[in-house]
Design an enzyme around this catalytic site. Structure first.
Site, mmCIF file in Angstrom:
data_model
loop_
_atom_site.group_PDB
_atom_site.id
_atom_site.type_symbol
_atom_site.label_atom_id
_atom_site.label_comp_id
_atom_site.label_asym_id
_atom_site.label_seq_id
_atom_site.Cartn_x
_atom_site.Cartn_y
_atom_site.Cartn_z
ATOM 1 C CG HIS A 1 9.813 7.866 0.937
ATOM 2 N ND1 HIS A 1 9.260 7.957 -0.319
ATOM 3 C CD2 HIS A 1 8.759 7.768 1.782
ATOM 4 C CE1 HIS A 1 7.944 7.919 -0.231
ATOM 5 N NE2 HIS A 1 7.607 7.792 1.037
ATOM 6 C CG HIS A 56 5.240 8.791 5.502
ATOM 7 N ND1 HIS A 56 4.406 9.568 4.730
ATOM 8 C CD2 HIS A 56 5.751 7.857 4.665
ATOM 9 C CE1 HIS A 56 4.401 9.108 3.486
ATOM 10 N NE2 HIS A 56 5.218 8.076 3.417
ATOM 11 C CE LYS A 62 5.380 10.682 -2.973
ATOM 12 N NZ LYS A 62 5.494 9.915 -1.753
ATOM 13 C CG ASP A 120 6.966 4.546 2.326
ATOM 14 O OD1 ASP A 120 6.604 5.658 2.732
ATOM 15 O OD2 ASP A 120 6.211 3.771 1.722
ATOM 16 C CG HIS A 165 -0.844 4.193 9.823
ATOM 17 N ND1 HIS A 165 -1.618 5.283 9.518
ATOM 18 C CD2 HIS A 165 -0.141 3.907 8.699
ATOM 19 C CE1 HIS A 165 -1.406 5.642 8.262
ATOM 20 N NE2 HIS A 165 -0.502 4.836 7.739
HETATM 21 O O1 DOR Z 1 2.036 2.454 2.941
HETATM 22 C C1 DOR Z 1 2.071 3.662 2.797
HETATM 23 N N1 DOR Z 1 1.904 4.494 3.836
HETATM 24 N N2 DOR Z 1 2.269 4.155 1.582
HETATM 25 C C2 DOR Z 1 2.164 5.474 1.324
HETATM 26 O O2 DOR Z 1 2.313 5.843 0.195
HETATM 27 C C3 DOR Z 1 1.801 6.416 2.394
HETATM 28 C C4 DOR Z 1 2.144 5.892 3.709
HETATM 29 C C5 DOR Z 1 1.501 6.647 4.842
HETATM 30 O O3 DOR Z 1 1.528 7.873 4.835
HETATM 31 O O4 DOR Z 1 0.980 6.004 5.750
HETATM 32 ZN ZN ZN Z 2 5.751 7.149 1.673
#
Ligand code: DOR
Ligand code: ZN
Length: 346
Positions: A16, A18, A101, A249, A253
């Site tokens: 998982h 991003h 998803k 996860d 950002h």
């Molecule tokens: O904290 C998170 N950030 N949870 C998510 O489900 C998405 C992710 C994101 O894409 O920044």
């Molecule tokens: Zn996620």
């Protein structure tokens, strides 16, 4: 028993991640690709990865950003109310999509185009069941009347349990679980249900978000819960049970959007993830189960072979960088920025 000075495990995968796009992708992807052989790539880009053609193009951009590492991105489809089962089937059969998803609309970052009601995608779910294509769920209800700390537990009762009852052959990964209810549910649901556990949910509880002041870099979704839930997650992940596997996860950002009046959810853990998992397993006295969790259980669930090569983790202290530069932004602060970690990948 004294704990070893180093351990070797099969190369792990991250089930998982991003990876974002453009300059952020170029800056963050190597942190994943230098450690993990494969990763399940989340499709929640600003313009989500909905169609097979979107995934083919995104995969190309990821391969460019990770060139020379041998990294294999495993692509996922972003389900919407309008997902076409035939496109999904073609993408799966062509080896483009590994899974799809489910973002309940409004649950998290870039989920506005997500599914508004699971019953609207029944034909898609039926197709996935027929194909044995895993459904990856962001397991939180979005009703405004449900407290943010209860959203996962309520999701189990209102959505997940009925869904699994209705679709007896559907394979599901309950992503980034945060509660003892989810741990219990996954254990009882049998081999067709697995769960990813993040390193941050194994380390922080909800009080940590407010320790000495508000800590925007510890804010993610699902939000961290009480200490008793953190303990349940540590126990589950370190148990070696087949249904629990590694999914960071990692969700970068930039510092300016995290440190804001309305900060984004997401923790960028890739720069120290495997080392922190090793530390957490060590502290739990369960280093012998790290390989199952990080390198064996995930591939087994997805019907893939485990990686053949190995990595070595050594008991050696190092400091997580304060910030990772990303051109055009103020940089991204990694999880545990500036903190010492006791394990290091060789
Ligand atoms: O904290 C998170 N950030 N949870 C998510 O489900 C998405 C992710 C994101 O894409 O920044
Ligand atoms: Zn996620």
């Amino acid at each position: 028993m004294t704990s070893p000075a180093s351990i070797k495990i099969r190369r792990p995968d991250d089930w998982h991640v991003h990876l974002r796009d453009d300059e952020m992708l170029a800056a963050v992807a190597p942190y994943t690709a230098n450690v993990f052989a494969r990763a399940i790539v989340m499709p929640n880009l600003k313009k989500p990865v909905v169609l097979t053609s979107d995934a083919v193009a995104y995969r190309k951009r990821i391969l460019k950003a990770t060139d020379g590492t041998g990294f294999i991105p495993l692509m996922t489809a972003y389900l919407t109310d309008a997902t076409n089962p035939s496109d999904l089937e073609k993408g799966f059969n062509d080896g483009v999509f590994v899974a799809a998803k489910l973002y309940p609309a409004g649950a998290t970052t870039n989920s506005e185009s997500g599914v508004t009601d699971i019953n609207k995608i029944s034909s898609v779910i039926e197709k996935m069941e027929e194909l044995s294509m895993p459904l990856l769920v962001h397991g939180e209800v979005t009703s405004p009347d449900i407290d943010v700390f209860d959203r996962e537990a309520v999701f189990i009762d209102r959505v997940l349990e009925p869904l699994l009852k209705k679709h007896q052959g559907l394979k599901v990964v309950f992503e980034h679980i945060t509660t003892s209810q989810a741990v219990q549910f996954v254990r009882a649901a049998g081999p067709r249900v697995g769960a990813t556990v993040t390193i941050h949910h194994m380390i922080i509880n909800r009080s940590d978000m407010f320790k000495g002041g508000i800590r925007p870099h510890l804010y993610c979704l699902p939000v961290a819960k009480r200490e008793q839930h953190r303990l349940a997650l540590v126990e589950a992940a370190t148990s070696g049970e087949k249904c629990f596997f590694l999914g960071t996860d990692t969700a970068p950002h930039s510092v300016n959007v995290k440190e804001s009046a309305c900060g984004c959810a997401g923790i960028f853990s890739a720069p120290s993830a495997i080392e922190l998992y090793a530390q957490a397993f060590d502290e739990a006295g369960a280093l012998e189960n790290l390989e199952s969790f990080a390198s064996l259980n995930g591939p087994a669930f997805y019907g893939m072979d485990a990686n053949v090569d190995e990595i070595t983790l050594t008991r050696e202290s190092w400091k997580v960088p304060e910030v990772i530069e990303v051109p055009g932004t103020g940089g991204v602060a990694p999880f545990m920025a500036g903190k010492e970690i006791q394990w290091k990948i060789s």
